[in-house]
Design a protein around this motif. Structure first.
Motif, short mmCIF file in Angstrom:
data_model
loop_
_atom_site.label_atom_id
_atom_site.label_comp_id
_atom_site.label_asym_id
_atom_site.label_seq_id
_atom_site.Cartn_x
_atom_site.Cartn_y
_atom_site.Cartn_z
N SER A 19 0.81 -1.21 0.00
CA SER A 19 0.00 0.00 0.00
C SER A 19 0.84 1.26 0.00
O SER A 19 0.33 2.35 -0.21
CB SER A 19 -0.93 0.02 1.22
OG SER A 19 -0.17 0.13 2.40
N ARG A 47 2.29 2.59 2.59
CA ARG A 47 2.19 3.31 3.86
C ARG A 47 3.35 2.95 4.77
O ARG A 47 3.93 1.89 4.69
CB ARG A 47 0.88 2.97 4.57
CG ARG A 47 -0.31 3.53 3.88
CD ARG A 47 -1.56 3.19 4.64
NE ARG A 47 -1.73 1.74 4.54
CZ ARG A 47 -2.34 1.01 5.46
NH1 ARG A 47 -2.82 1.56 6.53
NH2 ARG A 47 -2.47 -0.29 5.30
N ILE A 70 -5.60 11.24 10.20
CA ILE A 70 -5.33 12.04 9.01
C ILE A 70 -4.46 11.19 8.10
O ILE A 70 -3.28 10.97 8.37
CB ILE A 70 -4.59 13.36 9.36
CG1 ILE A 70 -5.35 14.17 10.39
CG2 ILE A 70 -4.30 14.15 8.10
CD1 ILE A 70 -6.60 14.85 9.90
N MET A 71 -5.03 10.66 7.03
CA MET A 71 -4.30 9.75 6.17
C MET A 71 -3.74 10.44 4.92
O MET A 71 -2.79 9.95 4.33
CB MET A 71 -5.18 8.57 5.77
CG MET A 71 -5.69 7.78 6.98
SD MET A 71 -4.49 7.50 8.32
CE MET A 71 -3.35 6.39 7.56
N ASN A 72 -4.33 11.53 4.49
CA ASN A 72 -3.83 12.27 3.34
C ASN A 72 -3.93 13.76 3.66
O ASN A 72 -4.86 14.44 3.23
CB ASN A 72 -4.63 11.91 2.09
CG ASN A 72 -3.94 12.38 0.84
OD1 ASN A 72 -3.05 13.21 0.89
ND2 ASN A 72 -4.36 11.84 -0.30
N PRO A 73 -2.97 14.29 4.43
CA PRO A 73 -3.07 15.66 4.93
C PRO A 73 -3.19 16.74 3.86
O PRO A 73 -3.84 17.75 4.07
CB PRO A 73 -1.77 15.86 5.72
CG PRO A 73 -1.23 14.51 5.94
CD PRO A 73 -1.76 13.63 4.87
N LYS A 74 -2.60 16.52 2.70
CA LYS A 74 -2.63 17.55 1.65
C LYS A 74 -3.99 17.66 0.97
O LYS A 74 -4.31 18.68 0.39
CB LYS A 74 -1.55 17.28 0.62
CG LYS A 74 -0.17 17.44 1.20
CD LYS A 74 0.91 17.20 0.19
CE LYS A 74 2.25 17.37 0.87
NZ LYS A 74 3.36 17.16 -0.02
N GLU A 75 -4.81 16.61 1.05
CA GLU A 75 -6.11 16.63 0.38
C GLU A 75 -7.29 16.64 1.33
O GLU A 75 -8.42 16.78 0.90
CB GLU A 75 -6.22 15.43 -0.56
CG GLU A 75 -5.21 15.49 -1.70
CD GLU A 75 -5.36 14.34 -2.66
OE1 GLU A 75 -6.39 13.64 -2.63
OE2 GLU A 75 -4.42 14.13 -3.45
N SER A 76 -7.06 16.47 2.61
CA SER A 76 -8.14 16.38 3.59
C SER A 76 -8.65 17.77 3.99
O SER A 76 -7.87 18.64 4.38
CB SER A 76 -7.63 15.64 4.83
OG SER A 76 -8.54 15.77 5.89
N GLU A 120 -1.89 20.34 7.28
CA GLU A 120 -1.52 19.98 5.91
C GLU A 120 -0.07 19.55 5.76
O GLU A 120 0.26 18.77 4.90
CB GLU A 120 -1.74 21.15 4.94
CG GLU A 120 -3.13 21.70 4.93
CD GLU A 120 -3.21 23.00 5.72
OE1 GLU A 120 -2.64 23.08 6.83
OE2 GLU A 120 -3.87 23.92 5.24
N PRO A 171 1.01 11.63 7.68
CA PRO A 171 -0.23 10.88 7.93
C PRO A 171 -0.11 10.12 9.25
O PRO A 171 0.96 9.64 9.61
CB PRO A 171 -0.30 9.89 6.76
CG PRO A 171 0.56 10.49 5.71
CD PRO A 171 1.64 11.23 6.43
#
Length: 93
Positions: free
Chosen positions: A6, A8, A61-67, A76, A80
């Motif tokens: 994945s 991660r 928060i798994m995708n800080p730039k898009e959340s 941001e 993650p």
């Protein structure tokens, strides 16, 4: 699914909540062992000495730039992971 497939990094997710602690600077939640081994990926602190076990609430928060919630909380630029919503930093280890 394995973390390698994945993409991660499992070091930012607590392996257990029994000994979880939050970084007093950024709120990243990990175990004492994970803080001692890797420090805080956001702040650069190198051990669990700047953490607290007195925190409430956790947000993932798994995708800080898009959340949108990461933007609202100004997360941001953080890695993650799981973050404490509030904490009492007066009671450090």
């Amino acid at each position: 699914m394995s973390s390698r497939r994945s993409g991660r990094d499992d070091s930012i997710v607590p392996s257990s909540f029994k000994q979880s602690r939050a970084c007093t600077e950024c709120g990243l939640v990990k175990t004492v062992q994970q803080f001692d081994e890797n420090g805080c990926e956001n702040c650069g602190s190198s051990s669990s000495s700047s953490t607290t076990q007195n925190f409430e609430g956790i947000i993932a928060i798994m995708n800080p730039k898009e959340s949108w919630i990461a933007r609202k909380l100004q997360f941001e630029r953080r890695v993650p992971g799981l973050y404490a919503l509030s904490m009492d930093s007066d009671t450090r280890r």
